[in-house]
Scaffold this active site. Structure first.
Site, PDB file in Angstrom:
ATOM      1  N   HIS A   5       1.615   4.451  -2.944  1.00  0.00           N
ATOM      2  CA  HIS A   5       1.781   5.802  -2.802  1.00  0.00           C
ATOM      3  C   HIS A   5       3.243   6.521  -3.413  1.00  0.00           C
ATOM      4  O   HIS A   5       3.314   7.290  -3.988  1.00  0.00           O
ATOM      5  CB  HIS A   5       1.593   6.402  -1.339  1.00  0.00           C
ATOM      6  CG  HIS A   5      -0.011   6.075  -0.684  1.00  0.00           C
ATOM      7  ND1 HIS A   5      -0.892   6.824  -1.280  1.00  0.00           N
ATOM      8  CD2 HIS A   5      -0.258   5.372   0.220  1.00  0.00           C
ATOM      9  CE1 HIS A   5      -1.839   6.556  -0.813  1.00  0.00           C
ATOM     10  NE2 HIS A   5      -1.895   5.730   0.228  1.00  0.00           N
ATOM     11  N   HIS A  44       0.946  -1.090   0.063  1.00  0.00           N
ATOM     12  CA  HIS A  44       0.041   0.018   0.072  1.00  0.00           C
ATOM     13  C   HIS A  44       0.862   1.434  -0.047  1.00  0.00           C
ATOM     14  O   HIS A  44       0.643   2.201  -0.751  1.00  0.00           O
ATOM     15  CB  HIS A  44      -0.659   0.060   1.277  1.00  0.00           C
ATOM     16  CG  HIS A  44      -1.801   1.118   1.374  1.00  0.00           C
ATOM     17  ND1 HIS A  44      -3.186   1.146   0.967  1.00  0.00           N
ATOM     18  CD2 HIS A  44      -1.768   2.328   1.570  1.00  0.00           C
ATOM     19  CE1 HIS A  44      -3.767   2.036   1.012  1.00  0.00           C
ATOM     20  NE2 HIS A  44      -2.908   3.083   1.578  1.00  0.00           N
ATOM     21  N   GLU A  45       1.855   1.336   1.070  1.00  0.00           N
ATOM     22  CA  GLU A  45       2.819   2.411   1.048  1.00  0.00           C
ATOM     23  C   GLU A  45       3.578   2.671  -0.402  1.00  0.00           C
ATOM     24  O   GLU A  45       3.759   3.558  -0.932  1.00  0.00           O
ATOM     25  CB  GLU A  45       3.629   2.360   2.225  1.00  0.00           C
ATOM     26  CG  GLU A  45       2.745   2.548   3.601  1.00  0.00           C
ATOM     27  CD  GLU A  45       1.661   3.541   3.723  1.00  0.00           C
ATOM     28  OE1 GLU A  45       2.152   4.532   3.276  1.00  0.00           O
ATOM     29  OE2 GLU A  45       0.802   3.434   4.046  1.00  0.00           O
ATOM     30  N   ASP A  57      -6.970   8.043   3.222  1.00  0.00           N
ATOM     31  CA  ASP A  57      -6.643   8.317   1.769  1.00  0.00           C
ATOM     32  C   ASP A  57      -8.046   8.849   1.043  1.00  0.00           C
ATOM     33  O   ASP A  57      -8.031   9.659   0.349  1.00  0.00           O
ATOM     34  CB  ASP A  57      -6.045   7.296   1.214  1.00  0.00           C
ATOM     35  CG  ASP A  57      -4.701   6.857   1.548  1.00  0.00           C
ATOM     36  OD1 ASP A  57      -3.945   7.931   2.308  1.00  0.00           O
ATOM     37  OD2 ASP A  57      -4.240   5.641   1.714  1.00  0.00           O
TER      38      ASP A  57
END
Length: 313
Positions: free
Chosen positions: A200, A196-197, A270
């Site tokens: 980004h 997930h990170e 988010d």
């Protein structure tokens, strides 16, 4: 800092000064710093000074006197050599802007939560005689997301438990006080958070949204720190920010084939940020389907408009 530089350190706080009920204690602290120069003058919780622009008018006259008096003392320090003025706080945005201008507090340093390496250093310094280094290394990864104060409090509480039980201090006891489960790390969850990170990070780099300076993951989630960038607030700039927000969710779908609820949740999530940016386009910036009109007020009420809701979605 005082010890490493070999100079005196004078400390003060607005809580301490206000306990006397007048500004004399503050002036005494500054006078002592000037007398002991070269020295450090450290003011804790400096955001307690407040701001003259505060909308709360209760006690505003006294608050103005306090701030003006403090600025006068700071100026007196700046006019002579030998005193290094340092303040610490959690909410610098609450401070009067005049305090943060050049010549007063020139250098602003944000201190983030420690990473695993820094936590390991904290644990080794206090626990190397009690717990094996391999256990400390494992614990340091599990404790990411905790502040040094949290870790220090947990160590003191664990030592107290061990004394009362007349037993050795163990990593399990420390985990209990850090609210870390005794189960092994959930590597599947960590992998999902890392993906997930990373999503980004990839989107941020591709869209040139600012240099990434730090990435951190733990059982409780992840965090990315970026340097801010200057923009012209064009529609493309805002849309780039919107694209960044669900990029973590998109990475989960791309790699794992399914998505978690990690992009949603609180007002800082988010999904919330992307929704807010999109509503700003429609209701605040005049760049959406409603044209050059500022709506303000309850922007979320616009979501009841099927056209706006469809555009936000």
């Amino acid at each position: 800092m005082g010890n490493s530089a070999g100079i005196a350190c004078v400390t003060g706080s607005f809580a301490e000064w206000q306990s006397a009920g007048h500004l004399g204690e503050m002036r005494k602290t500054f006078a002592e710093a000037r007398r002991l120069a070269p020295c450090i003058l450290f003011i804790d919780e400096i955001d307690a000074v407040g701001s003259r622009a505060d909308s709360d008018r209760h006690g505003s006259n006294y608050r103005t006197q306090v701030i003006n008096g403090f600025l006068g003392e700071v100026n007196s320090i700046a006019l002579r050599e030998g005193v290094i003025l340092i303040g610490a706080c959690n909410h610098p945005e609450r401070m009067d802007p005049a305090m943060l201008r050049a010549g007063r507090f020139d250098l602003k340093i944000e201190v983030p939560l420690p990473d695993a390496g820094a936590i390991l250093g904290l644990l080794r310094r206090q626990l190397r005689e009690d717990i094996a280094d391999a256990e400390l290394k494992a614990l340091s990864h599990r404790a990411v997301g905790r502040s040094p104060a949290d870790i220090d409090a947990a160590i003191r509480a664990a030592r107290s438990d061990a004394r009362h039980a007349r037993k050795r201090l163990t990593a399990a006891t420390l985990c209990d006080h850090l609210n870390i489960g005794s189960d092994a790390e959930n590597m599947d969850r960590l992998w999902q958070i890392a993906l997930h990170e990373a999503g980004h990070a990839v989107a941020g780099a591709a869209l040139q949204l600012g240099q990434i300076t730090r990435m951190m993951i733990s059982d409780e989630g992840g965090q990315i720190t970026q340097l801010p960038r200057q923009t012209e607030s064009l529609l493309a700039d805002i849309e780039a920010e919107i694209t960044y927000c669900p990029a973590g969710r998109a990475a989960e779908r791309a790699v794992l084939g399914e998505i978690s609820a990690g992009a949603g949740g609180p007002a800082q999530s988010d999904l919330a940020k992307a929704t807010q940016w999109t509503l700003d386009i429609e209701a605040v910036y005049g760049l959406g389907c409603k044209g050059p009109v500022w709506h303000g007020g309850d922007k979320e009420a616009l979501l009841r408009d099927p056209v706006v809701e469809a555009r936000v979605r």
